[in-house]
Design a protein around this motif. Structure first.
Motif: not given
Length: 305
Positions: A123-126, A141-153, A256-258, A298-305
Protein backbone atom coordinates in the motif's frame (compact mmCIF):
# COMPACT_ATOMS: atom_id res chain seq x y z
CA UNK A 1 23.19 -31.38 -17.38
CA UNK A 2 22.14 -27.99 -16.08
CA UNK A 3 19.52 -29.68 -13.96
CA UNK A 4 22.01 -32.04 -12.29
CA UNK A 5 24.43 -29.23 -11.61
CA UNK A 6 21.68 -27.22 -9.92
CA UNK A 7 20.75 -30.14 -7.66
CA UNK A 8 24.33 -30.78 -6.59
CA UNK A 9 24.70 -27.07 -5.87
CA UNK A 10 21.64 -27.08 -3.59
CA UNK A 11 21.86 -30.47 -1.94
CA UNK A 12 25.56 -31.24 -1.95
CA UNK A 13 26.91 -29.05 0.84
CA UNK A 14 30.52 -30.20 0.44
CA UNK A 15 33.00 -28.13 -1.56
CA UNK A 16 33.64 -31.10 -3.83
CA UNK A 17 29.99 -31.37 -4.84
CA UNK A 18 29.79 -27.63 -5.44
CA UNK A 19 32.97 -27.64 -7.52
CA UNK A 20 31.74 -30.57 -9.57
CA UNK A 21 28.47 -28.72 -10.10
CA UNK A 22 30.29 -25.61 -11.25
CA UNK A 23 32.52 -27.57 -13.62
CA UNK A 24 29.53 -29.38 -15.06
CA UNK A 25 27.73 -26.09 -15.53
CA UNK A 26 30.74 -24.44 -17.20
CA UNK A 27 31.22 -27.39 -19.52
CA UNK A 28 27.57 -27.34 -20.42
CA UNK A 29 27.46 -23.60 -21.05
CA UNK A 30 30.47 -23.58 -23.35
CA UNK A 31 28.88 -26.27 -25.50
CA UNK A 32 25.55 -24.45 -25.63
CA UNK A 33 27.30 -21.12 -26.08
CA UNK A 34 24.89 -19.31 -23.74
CA UNK A 35 23.84 -19.17 -20.11
CA UNK A 36 20.72 -20.76 -18.69
CA UNK A 37 17.90 -18.40 -17.62
CA UNK A 38 18.74 -19.25 -13.98
CA UNK A 39 22.39 -18.27 -14.46
CA UNK A 40 21.37 -15.01 -16.14
CA UNK A 41 19.07 -14.15 -13.22
CA UNK A 42 21.79 -15.10 -10.73
CA UNK A 43 24.21 -12.72 -12.49
CA UNK A 44 21.73 -9.84 -12.00
CA UNK A 45 21.61 -10.26 -8.21
CA UNK A 46 23.40 -7.70 -6.00
CA UNK A 47 27.03 -8.66 -5.27
CA UNK A 48 26.28 -9.16 -1.55
CA UNK A 49 23.63 -11.81 -2.30
CA UNK A 50 25.81 -13.51 -4.93
CA UNK A 51 28.81 -13.63 -2.58
CA UNK A 52 26.72 -15.15 0.25
CA UNK A 53 24.87 -17.53 -2.09
CA UNK A 54 21.87 -16.91 0.17
CA UNK A 55 18.78 -14.70 -0.02
CA UNK A 56 17.78 -13.76 3.55
CA UNK A 57 14.04 -13.26 4.06
CA UNK A 58 12.31 -11.70 7.07
CA UNK A 59 8.93 -13.31 7.83
CA UNK A 60 6.51 -13.51 10.77
CA UNK A 61 5.90 -17.28 10.92
CA UNK A 62 2.56 -16.99 12.65
CA UNK A 63 -0.08 -16.65 9.93
CA UNK A 64 -1.30 -19.99 8.55
CA UNK A 65 -1.51 -20.81 5.72
CA UNK A 66 0.60 -17.95 4.33
CA UNK A 67 3.59 -18.54 6.61
CA UNK A 68 3.87 -20.59 9.79
CA UNK A 69 5.98 -23.25 11.48
CA UNK A 70 5.17 -26.83 10.52
CA UNK A 71 5.17 -29.71 12.99
CA UNK A 72 8.93 -30.04 12.45
CA UNK A 73 9.40 -26.38 13.45
CA UNK A 74 10.48 -25.43 9.91
CA UNK A 75 8.87 -22.58 7.92
CA UNK A 76 6.00 -23.73 5.70
CA UNK A 77 3.05 -22.25 3.85
CA UNK A 78 2.50 -20.16 0.72
CA UNK A 79 5.34 -17.65 1.22
CA UNK A 80 8.10 -20.10 2.25
CA UNK A 81 7.27 -22.42 -0.67
CA UNK A 82 7.22 -19.54 -3.16
CA UNK A 83 10.52 -18.33 -1.65
CA UNK A 84 12.11 -21.75 -2.24
CA UNK A 85 10.86 -21.66 -5.85
CA UNK A 86 12.43 -18.20 -6.26
CA UNK A 87 15.70 -19.54 -4.82
CA UNK A 88 15.77 -22.24 -7.50
CA UNK A 89 15.25 -19.63 -10.23
CA UNK A 90 18.01 -17.42 -8.76
CA UNK A 91 20.42 -20.27 -7.93
CA UNK A 92 20.71 -19.22 -4.26
CA UNK A 93 19.71 -20.81 -0.97
CA UNK A 94 16.83 -19.28 1.02
CA UNK A 95 17.17 -18.39 4.70
CA UNK A 96 13.94 -17.37 6.45
CA UNK A 97 14.40 -15.27 9.59
CA UNK A 98 11.40 -15.30 11.97
CA UNK A 99 10.60 -11.65 12.83
CA UNK A 100 7.65 -9.95 14.57
CA UNK A 101 5.30 -8.36 12.02
CA UNK A 102 5.78 -4.78 13.27
CA UNK A 103 9.57 -5.14 13.00
CA UNK A 104 9.61 -6.49 9.43
CA UNK A 105 10.11 -3.17 7.61
CA UNK A 106 12.40 -1.51 10.23
CA UNK A 107 14.66 -4.60 10.28
CA UNK A 108 14.68 -4.71 6.47
CA UNK A 109 15.80 -1.08 6.39
CA UNK A 110 18.46 -1.88 9.01
CA UNK A 111 19.77 -4.59 6.60
CA UNK A 112 19.03 -7.52 8.95
CA UNK A 113 17.90 -9.37 5.81
CA UNK A 114 17.56 -8.76 2.05
CA UNK A 115 13.75 -8.78 1.66
CA UNK A 116 10.59 -9.16 3.76
CA UNK A 117 7.96 -11.67 2.58
CA UNK A 118 5.16 -12.08 5.09
CA UNK A 119 1.61 -11.47 3.82
CA UNK A 120 2.64 -7.81 3.54
CA UNK A 121 -0.03 -5.77 1.76
CA UNK A 122 1.48 -3.41 -0.81
CA UNK A 123 0.00 0.00 0.00
CA UNK A 124 0.98 3.65 -0.43
CA UNK A 125 1.65 4.15 3.28
CA UNK A 126 4.31 1.43 3.34
CA UNK A 127 5.79 2.55 0.00
CA UNK A 128 6.02 6.17 1.18
CA UNK A 129 7.10 5.29 4.75
CA UNK A 130 4.33 7.39 6.32
CA UNK A 131 2.34 6.93 9.54
CA UNK A 132 -1.46 7.18 9.97
CA UNK A 133 -1.20 10.99 10.05
CA UNK A 134 0.64 11.06 6.71
CA UNK A 135 3.98 12.11 8.22
CA UNK A 136 7.08 10.38 6.80
CA UNK A 137 8.68 8.20 9.50
CA UNK A 138 10.96 5.94 7.41
CA UNK A 139 12.36 5.83 3.84
CA UNK A 140 9.58 3.51 2.61
CA UNK A 141 10.00 0.30 0.61
CA UNK A 142 9.34 -1.03 -2.89
CA UNK A 143 7.19 -4.11 -3.47
CA UNK A 144 7.17 -7.03 -5.90
CA UNK A 145 3.49 -8.05 -5.88
CA UNK A 146 2.69 -11.75 -6.29
CA UNK A 147 -0.74 -12.58 -4.78
CA UNK A 148 -4.16 -10.93 -4.32
CA UNK A 149 -5.74 -11.05 -0.85
CA UNK A 150 -9.00 -9.41 0.14
CA UNK A 151 -11.69 -9.99 2.73
CA UNK A 152 -13.90 -13.07 2.53
CA UNK A 153 -17.28 -13.71 4.13
CA UNK A 154 -17.43 -16.99 6.08
CA UNK A 155 -20.72 -18.80 6.76
CA UNK A 156 -21.69 -22.15 8.26
CA UNK A 157 -21.40 -25.09 5.83
CA UNK A 158 -24.52 -25.21 3.67
CA UNK A 159 -24.96 -21.39 3.91
CA UNK A 160 -28.31 -21.56 5.78
CA UNK A 161 -29.00 -17.80 5.36
CA UNK A 162 -28.07 -17.80 1.62
CA UNK A 163 -25.50 -15.02 2.03
CA UNK A 164 -23.47 -14.10 -1.07
CA UNK A 165 -22.57 -10.43 -0.53
CA UNK A 166 -22.33 -7.64 2.03
CA UNK A 167 -25.89 -6.51 1.19
CA UNK A 168 -27.18 -10.00 2.10
CA UNK A 169 -25.95 -9.33 5.65
CA UNK A 170 -28.63 -6.63 6.10
CA UNK A 171 -31.20 -7.78 8.65
CA UNK A 172 -28.68 -10.29 10.07
CA UNK A 173 -26.04 -10.47 12.82
CA UNK A 174 -22.36 -10.60 11.81
CA UNK A 175 -19.52 -11.55 14.20
CA UNK A 176 -16.03 -10.15 13.54
CA UNK A 177 -12.78 -9.81 15.47
CA UNK A 178 -12.30 -6.40 17.08
CA UNK A 179 -9.70 -4.03 15.56
CA UNK A 180 -9.53 -5.74 12.15
CA UNK A 181 -10.10 -4.40 8.64
CA UNK A 182 -13.16 -6.66 8.63
CA UNK A 183 -14.62 -4.88 11.68
CA UNK A 184 -14.28 -1.57 9.74
CA UNK A 185 -16.04 -3.08 6.71
CA UNK A 186 -18.88 -4.38 8.92
CA UNK A 187 -19.31 -1.00 10.62
CA UNK A 188 -19.47 0.78 7.22
CA UNK A 189 -22.07 -1.73 6.02
CA UNK A 190 -24.38 -0.90 8.95
CA UNK A 191 -25.02 2.51 7.30
CA UNK A 192 -26.02 0.89 3.99
CA UNK A 193 -28.30 -1.56 5.81
CA UNK A 194 -29.93 1.23 7.86
CA UNK A 195 -30.86 3.05 4.63
CA UNK A 196 -32.63 -0.09 3.46
CA UNK A 197 -34.36 -0.34 6.88
CA UNK A 198 -32.87 -3.79 7.50
CA UNK A 199 -30.40 -3.12 10.34
CA UNK A 200 -27.16 -5.08 10.55
CA UNK A 201 -26.08 -6.10 14.06
CA UNK A 202 -22.29 -6.26 14.48
CA UNK A 203 -20.91 -8.37 17.34
CA UNK A 204 -17.21 -7.66 18.03
CA UNK A 205 -15.19 -10.54 19.50
CA UNK A 206 -11.67 -10.65 20.98
CA UNK A 207 -10.57 -13.50 18.70
CA UNK A 208 -11.61 -14.81 15.31
CA UNK A 209 -12.21 -18.25 16.88
CA UNK A 210 -14.98 -16.67 19.04
CA UNK A 211 -16.60 -15.13 15.96
CA UNK A 212 -16.51 -18.47 14.15
CA UNK A 213 -18.02 -20.22 17.19
CA UNK A 214 -20.97 -17.77 17.06
CA UNK A 215 -21.48 -18.60 13.37
CA UNK A 216 -21.26 -22.35 14.06
CA UNK A 217 -23.84 -22.02 16.88
CA UNK A 218 -26.24 -20.01 14.68
CA UNK A 219 -25.82 -16.87 16.84
CA UNK A 220 -24.40 -14.98 13.84
CA UNK A 221 -25.07 -15.37 10.13
CA UNK A 222 -21.46 -14.73 9.09
CA UNK A 223 -17.89 -13.85 10.04
CA UNK A 224 -15.39 -12.00 7.83
CA UNK A 225 -11.66 -12.66 7.54
CA UNK A 226 -8.55 -12.19 5.36
CA UNK A 227 -9.10 -14.39 2.30
CA UNK A 228 -6.08 -16.72 2.84
CA UNK A 229 -7.03 -17.34 6.48
CA UNK A 230 -10.69 -17.82 5.51
CA UNK A 231 -9.69 -20.35 2.84
CA UNK A 232 -7.60 -22.24 5.40
CA UNK A 233 -10.56 -22.23 7.82
CA UNK A 234 -12.77 -23.77 5.12
CA UNK A 235 -10.11 -26.41 4.41
CA UNK A 236 -9.37 -27.33 8.04
CA UNK A 237 -12.56 -26.53 9.95
CA UNK A 238 -12.39 -24.95 13.43
CA UNK A 239 -13.44 -26.60 16.69
CA UNK A 240 -15.13 -29.43 14.82
CA UNK A 241 -17.34 -27.00 12.85
CA UNK A 242 -17.25 -26.65 9.04
CA UNK A 243 -17.53 -23.41 7.07
CA UNK A 244 -17.72 -22.16 3.50
CA UNK A 245 -16.88 -18.95 1.61
CA UNK A 246 -19.74 -17.65 -0.54
CA UNK A 247 -19.30 -14.88 -3.11
CA UNK A 248 -16.24 -12.95 -4.23
CA UNK A 249 -13.38 -11.45 -2.23
CA UNK A 250 -14.00 -7.87 -1.08
CA UNK A 251 -11.45 -5.05 -1.41
CA UNK A 252 -8.64 -7.25 -2.72
CA UNK A 253 -5.10 -5.84 -2.44
CA UNK A 254 -1.77 -7.41 -3.43
CA UNK A 255 0.70 -9.07 -1.10
CA UNK A 256 4.20 -7.90 -2.02
CA UNK A 257 7.81 -8.84 -1.29
CA UNK A 258 9.32 -5.73 0.34
CA UNK A 259 12.73 -4.48 -0.83
CA UNK A 260 14.58 -1.32 0.28
CA UNK A 261 14.16 1.67 -2.07
CA UNK A 262 17.81 1.74 -3.13
CA UNK A 263 17.89 -1.99 -3.98
CA UNK A 264 16.25 -1.66 -7.43
CA UNK A 265 18.55 -4.34 -8.87
CA UNK A 266 17.24 -6.96 -6.44
CA UNK A 267 13.63 -5.75 -6.83
CA UNK A 268 13.64 -6.08 -10.63
CA UNK A 269 15.46 -9.44 -10.57
CA UNK A 270 12.92 -10.82 -8.07
CA UNK A 271 10.07 -9.70 -10.35
CA UNK A 272 11.66 -11.56 -13.29
CA UNK A 273 12.22 -14.67 -11.14
CA UNK A 274 8.62 -14.60 -9.84
CA UNK A 275 7.33 -14.36 -13.41
CA UNK A 276 9.36 -17.48 -14.27
CA UNK A 277 7.84 -19.31 -11.24
CA UNK A 278 4.35 -18.24 -12.42
CA UNK A 279 4.94 -19.26 -16.07
CA UNK A 280 6.49 -22.61 -15.10
CA UNK A 281 3.24 -23.79 -13.48
CA UNK A 282 4.95 -24.21 -10.10
CA UNK A 283 3.11 -21.14 -8.77
CA UNK A 284 -0.30 -22.70 -9.49
CA UNK A 285 0.73 -25.97 -7.84
CA UNK A 286 1.79 -24.17 -4.65
CA UNK A 287 -1.44 -22.13 -4.52
CA UNK A 288 -3.51 -25.26 -5.11
CA UNK A 289 -1.73 -27.08 -2.28
CA UNK A 290 -2.74 -24.32 0.17
CA UNK A 291 -6.26 -23.91 -1.30
CA UNK A 292 -5.45 -20.33 -2.40
CA UNK A 293 -6.03 -20.44 -6.18
CA UNK A 294 -8.56 -17.58 -6.00
CA UNK A 295 -5.71 -15.22 -5.05
CA UNK A 296 -3.54 -16.03 -8.08
CA UNK A 297 -1.77 -13.12 -9.75
CA UNK A 298 -1.30 -13.23 -13.54
CA UNK A 299 2.22 -11.83 -13.27
CA UNK A 300 4.53 -10.08 -10.81
CA UNK A 301 4.04 -6.30 -10.61
CA UNK A 302 6.31 -3.69 -9.00
CA UNK A 303 4.45 -1.34 -6.59
CA UNK A 304 1.00 -2.21 -7.95
CA UNK A 305 -0.91 -1.75 -4.67
Amino acid sequence: MHHNARISGRLGRSGAALTAGTLLLTGCSSIAGSKSPEEELHDRLPDSVKAAGVLRIGSDLNYAPVEFKGQDGQPTGLDPELAEALGRQLKVKIKIMDTGFDKLIPDLQAKQYDVAMSALTDNRQRRDGTNDEGKQVNPGVDFVDYFMAGTSILVAKGNPKAIKSLDDLCGQTVAVQRGTTQADIAQRQTGACDKGRKPLVVKLTETDAEALAMVAAGKAAADMNDYPVAAYTVQQGVGGAQFEMPGQQLQASPYGIAVTKENTELRDTLAKAMNRVIRSGEYDKILEKWNLKDGAAQNAVVNGG
